[in-house]
Design a protein around this motif. Structure first.
Motif, mmCIF file in Angstrom:
data_model
loop_
_atom_site.group_PDB
_atom_site.id
_atom_site.type_symbol
_atom_site.label_atom_id
_atom_site.label_comp_id
_atom_site.label_asym_id
_atom_site.label_seq_id
_atom_site.Cartn_x
_atom_site.Cartn_y
_atom_site.Cartn_z
ATOM 1 N N GLU A 61 -15.537 -8.997 5.933
ATOM 2 C CA GLU A 61 -16.263 -8.354 4.839
ATOM 3 C C GLU A 61 -15.917 -6.862 4.754
ATOM 4 O OE1 GLU A 61 -20.909 -7.280 3.850
ATOM 5 O OE2 GLU A 61 -20.484 -9.122 4.945
ATOM 6 N N LEU A 62 -15.906 -6.195 5.896
ATOM 7 C CA LEU A 62 -15.573 -4.761 5.916
ATOM 8 C C LEU A 62 -14.140 -4.516 5.432
ATOM 9 C CD1 LEU A 62 -17.151 -3.665 9.320
ATOM 10 C CD2 LEU A 62 -17.889 -2.975 7.024
ATOM 11 N N LEU A 63 -13.219 -5.351 5.873
ATOM 12 C CA LEU A 63 -11.828 -5.174 5.462
ATOM 13 C C LEU A 63 -11.645 -5.483 3.977
ATOM 14 C CD1 LEU A 63 -9.960 -6.549 8.597
ATOM 15 C CD2 LEU A 63 -10.288 -4.162 7.904
ATOM 16 N N LEU A 64 -12.386 -6.433 3.454
ATOM 17 C CA LEU A 64 -12.335 -6.722 2.020
ATOM 18 C C LEU A 64 -12.856 -5.528 1.222
ATOM 19 C CD1 LEU A 64 -11.775 -8.647 -0.307
ATOM 20 C CD2 LEU A 64 -14.065 -9.607 0.041
ATOM 21 N N GLN A 65 -13.947 -4.945 1.674
ATOM 22 C CA GLN A 65 -14.484 -3.755 0.998
ATOM 23 C C GLN A 65 -13.483 -2.604 1.040
ATOM 24 O OE1 GLN A 65 -18.177 -2.978 3.028
ATOM 25 N NE2 GLN A 65 -19.248 -4.662 2.010
ATOM 26 N N GLU A 66 -12.814 -2.438 2.178
ATOM 27 C CA GLU A 66 -11.814 -1.376 2.309
ATOM 28 C C GLU A 66 -10.632 -1.649 1.377
ATOM 29 O OE1 GLU A 66 -10.054 2.167 3.999
ATOM 30 O OE2 GLU A 66 -12.069 1.438 3.595
ATOM 31 N N ARG A 67 -10.218 -2.902 1.287
ATOM 32 C CA ARG A 67 -9.122 -3.267 0.384
ATOM 33 C C ARG A 67 -9.504 -2.938 -1.064
ATOM 34 N NH1 ARG A 67 -4.580 -6.015 -0.044
ATOM 35 N NH2 ARG A 67 -4.480 -6.647 2.133
ATOM 36 N N GLN A 68 -10.711 -3.277 -1.464
ATOM 37 C CA GLN A 68 -11.159 -2.993 -2.829
ATOM 38 C C GLN A 68 -11.200 -1.488 -3.086
ATOM 39 O OE1 GLN A 68 -14.836 -5.203 -2.710
ATOM 40 N NE2 GLN A 68 -13.888 -7.040 -3.570
ATOM 41 N N ARG A 69 -11.673 -0.722 -2.111
ATOM 42 C CA ARG A 69 -11.728 0.733 -2.250
ATOM 43 C C ARG A 69 -10.326 1.309 -2.420
ATOM 44 N NH1 ARG A 69 -11.190 5.304 0.400
ATOM 45 N NH2 ARG A 69 -10.431 4.343 2.307
ATOM 46 N N LEU A 70 -9.389 0.821 -1.624
ATOM 47 C CA LEU A 70 -8.012 1.317 -1.708
ATOM 48 C C LEU A 70 -7.349 0.898 -3.014
ATOM 49 C CD1 LEU A 70 -6.851 0.792 1.972
ATOM 50 C CD2 LEU A 70 -7.311 2.963 0.810
ATOM 51 N N GLU A 71 -7.628 -0.307 -3.489
ATOM 52 C CA GLU A 71 -7.065 -0.746 -4.766
ATOM 53 C C GLU A 71 -7.581 0.130 -5.908
ATOM 54 O OE1 GLU A 71 -7.969 -4.930 -4.940
ATOM 55 O OE2 GLU A 71 -6.282 -5.443 -3.640
ATOM 56 N N GLU A 72 -8.858 0.497 -5.858
ATOM 57 C CA GLU A 72 -9.412 1.396 -6.880
ATOM 58 C C GLU A 72 -8.755 2.769 -6.807
ATOM 59 O OE1 GLU A 72 -13.647 1.397 -6.302
ATOM 60 O OE2 GLU A 72 -13.825 -0.712 -6.884
ATOM 61 N N ALA A 73 -8.523 3.250 -5.594
ATOM 62 C CA ALA A 73 -7.870 4.549 -5.431
ATOM 63 C C ALA A 73 -6.438 4.499 -5.947
ATOM 64 C CB ALA A 73 -7.897 4.975 -3.958
#
Length: 118
Positions: free
Chosen positions: A8-20
């Motif tokens: 879950e944490l890594l998915l959230q980080e992936r989404q944050r990086l994709e937005e960036a």
């Protein structure tokens, strides 16, 4: 940390990086008007250097995310790549891609080899 929470944490980080990445891809130069085109070139140079730094930072963060996802698959997520010591859950919650304990990371950032107490 349990694997489901780690995922879950890594998915959230992936989404944050994709937005960036999406935000970084929207070039500020594309939206310039004629007034900004006649502005001092120093501002443009600064922006270009800033964008390049941000792009490099994003590449580093994406690489760290990919390594963390591989560690999760291998069953080594949450263990230091240096010592094998367990990385506290609180650190992983704050930095899901953490590869070392906070103390090890501090030594690494200062260039001090593992095991050297200097």
């Amino acid at each position: 940390m349990n694997p489901e929470r780690a995922q879950e944490l890594l998915l959230q980080e992936r989404q944050r990086l994709e937005e960036a990445l999406t935000a970084a891809a929207a070039s500020p130069g594309d939206e310039q008007d004629t007034d900004s085109l006649s502005a001092d070139g120093a501002a443009d140079l600064y922006q270009a250097e800033f964008d390049e730094t941000q792009s490099g930072d994003l590449r580093d963060k994406i690489s760290a995310l990919l390594r963390a996802e591989e560690r999760l698959k291998a069953g080594t997520y949450g263990k230091s790549i240096e010592s094998g010591e367990v990385i506290p859950d609180a650190r992983l919650e704050a930095v899901p891609t953490a590869e070392r304990t906070a103390e090890e990371q501090e030594r690494f950032d200062r260039g001090i080899p593992l095991g050297d107490s200097t």
